[in-house]
Design a protein around this motif. Structure first.
Motif, PDB file in Angstrom:
ATOM      1  N   LEU A  66       0.827  -1.207   0.000  1.00 43.40           N
ATOM      2  CA  LEU A  66       0.000   0.000   0.000  1.00 43.40           C
ATOM      3  C   LEU A  66       0.863   1.258   0.000  1.00 43.40           C
ATOM      4  CD1 LEU A  66      -2.963   0.718  -0.055  1.00 43.40           C
ATOM      5  CD2 LEU A  66      -3.034   0.408   2.413  1.00 43.40           C
ATOM      6  N   GLN A  67       1.934   1.247   0.770  1.00 38.81           N
ATOM      7  CA  GLN A  67       2.873   2.374   0.792  1.00 38.81           C
ATOM      8  C   GLN A  67       3.498   2.573  -0.595  1.00 38.81           C
ATOM      9  OE1 GLN A  67       3.675   4.400   3.701  1.00 38.81           O
ATOM     10  NE2 GLN A  67       4.291   5.617   1.942  1.00 38.81           N
ATOM     11  N   GLU A  68       3.896   1.479  -1.234  1.00 37.08           N
ATOM     12  CA  GLU A  68       4.472   1.554  -2.590  1.00 37.08           C
ATOM     13  C   GLU A  68       3.457   2.135  -3.576  1.00 37.08           C
ATOM     14  OE1 GLU A  68       7.580   0.641  -3.905  1.00 37.08           O
ATOM     15  OE2 GLU A  68       8.249   0.426  -1.833  1.00 37.08           O
ATOM     16  N   LEU A  69       2.221   1.677  -3.486  1.00 38.59           N
ATOM     17  CA  LEU A  69       1.177   2.172  -4.391  1.00 38.59           C
ATOM     18  C   LEU A  69       0.986   3.673  -4.241  1.00 38.59           C
ATOM     19  CD1 LEU A  69      -1.572  -0.568  -3.882  1.00 38.59           C
ATOM     20  CD2 LEU A  69      -0.088  -0.301  -5.877  1.00 38.59           C
ATOM     21  N   ARG A  70       0.904   4.130  -2.997  1.00 33.83           N
ATOM     22  CA  ARG A  70       0.625   5.544  -2.749  1.00 33.83           C
ATOM     23  C   ARG A  70       1.790   6.459  -3.126  1.00 33.83           C
ATOM     24  NH1 ARG A  70      -3.867   4.037  -3.632  1.00 33.83           N
ATOM     25  NH2 ARG A  70      -5.373   3.622  -1.985  1.00 33.83           N
ATOM     26  N   ASN A  71       2.988   5.893  -3.233  1.00 36.94           N
ATOM     27  CA  ASN A  71       4.161   6.678  -3.629  1.00 36.94           C
ATOM     28  C   ASN A  71       4.420   6.637  -5.129  1.00 36.94           C
ATOM     29  OD1 ASN A  71       4.761   7.520  -1.015  1.00 36.94           O
ATOM     30  ND2 ASN A  71       5.982   5.700  -0.599  1.00 36.94           N
ATOM     31  N   HIS A  72       3.588   5.922  -5.874  1.00 35.26           N
ATOM     32  CA  HIS A  72       3.806   5.743  -7.308  1.00 35.26           C
ATOM     33  C   HIS A  72       2.841   6.645  -8.082  1.00 35.26           C
ATOM     34  CE1 HIS A  72       3.989   3.722 -11.205  1.00 35.26           C
ATOM     35  NE2 HIS A  72       5.113   3.163 -10.780  1.00 35.26           N
ATOM     36  N   MET A  73       3.365   7.389  -9.047  1.00 36.40           N
ATOM     37  CA  MET A  73       2.549   8.359  -9.795  1.00 36.40           C
ATOM     38  C   MET A  73       1.351   7.716 -10.504  1.00 36.40           C
ATOM     39  SD  MET A  73       3.316  11.440  -9.351  1.00 36.40           S
ATOM     40  CE  MET A  73       2.381  12.154 -10.690  1.00 36.40           C
ATOM     41  N   VAL A  74       1.535   6.556 -11.098  1.00 36.14           N
ATOM     42  CA  VAL A  74       0.473   5.927 -11.883  1.00 36.14           C
ATOM     43  C   VAL A  74      -0.520   5.168 -10.997  1.00 36.14           C
ATOM     44  CG1 VAL A  74      -0.003   4.244 -13.732  1.00 36.14           C
ATOM     45  CG2 VAL A  74       1.990   5.751 -13.892  1.00 36.14           C
ATOM     46  N   TRP A  75      -0.034   4.560  -9.923  1.00 31.56           N
ATOM     47  CA  TRP A  75      -0.872   3.682  -9.108  1.00 31.56           C
ATOM     48  C   TRP A  75      -1.499   4.353  -7.897  1.00 31.56           C
ATOM     49  CZ3 TRP A  75       3.866   0.018  -8.672  1.00 31.56           C
ATOM     50  CH2 TRP A  75       4.158  -0.522  -9.931  1.00 31.56           C
TER      51      TRP A  75
END
Length: 139
Positions: free
Chosen positions: A75-84
């Motif tokens: 979830l942390q990775e998703l929220r830090n990714h521009m597309v996701w």
């Protein structure tokens, strides 16, 4: 013609995957379900969905307790990714811990559902919200 809803299920338990698939089938929606067994596999599937002719997930249904990369780490990775970062995520977990709920909420989830996934459970407004979102995506 109904729109196909693209769902990424991140779940390491095969029986829970079967349960989610059965529950979705009861809604009579048209969907595709991709399954990742942990956060690392989910990132790989999301990376692959960037290519031509592929579609990004409309929803992610995410377990928290998984090997390699757990749900909160993903979830942390998703929220830090521009597309996701704007993909709607519903947590589906056995954890009723306040800390897990708070951590997931801080990362902008759309709902927190304690397993099993049952859309007719009056105690789970988040499961009901997921059902409504899925139905609305069909139009």
């Amino acid at each position: 013609m109904k729109r196909v809803v693209n769902i990424l299920l991140v779940e390491d338990d095969t029986l829970d995957v079967i349960d989610v698939r059965r529950t979705l089938d009861k809604l009579s929606i048209v969907y595709t379900l991709k399954v990742a067994r942990n956060g690392e596999e989910a990132i790989q599937l999301l990376e692959e969905s960037k290519g031509p002719g592929t579609t990004l997930a409309d929803f992610i249904i995410l377990d928290l307790n998984m090997p390699k990369m757990n749900g909160l780490e993903l979830l942390q990775e998703l929220r830090n990714h521009m597309v996701w970062k704007d993909i709607r995520v519903f947590v589906l977990t056995t954890s009723e811990e306040r800390e897990d709920k708070a951590a997931a909420a801080a990362l902008g989830i759309s709902g927190y559902i304690v397993k099993p996934l049952k859309f007719n459970n009056p105690g789970s407004i988040d499961a009901f919200n997921l059902m409504i979102d899925l139905m609305n995506m069909q139009n």
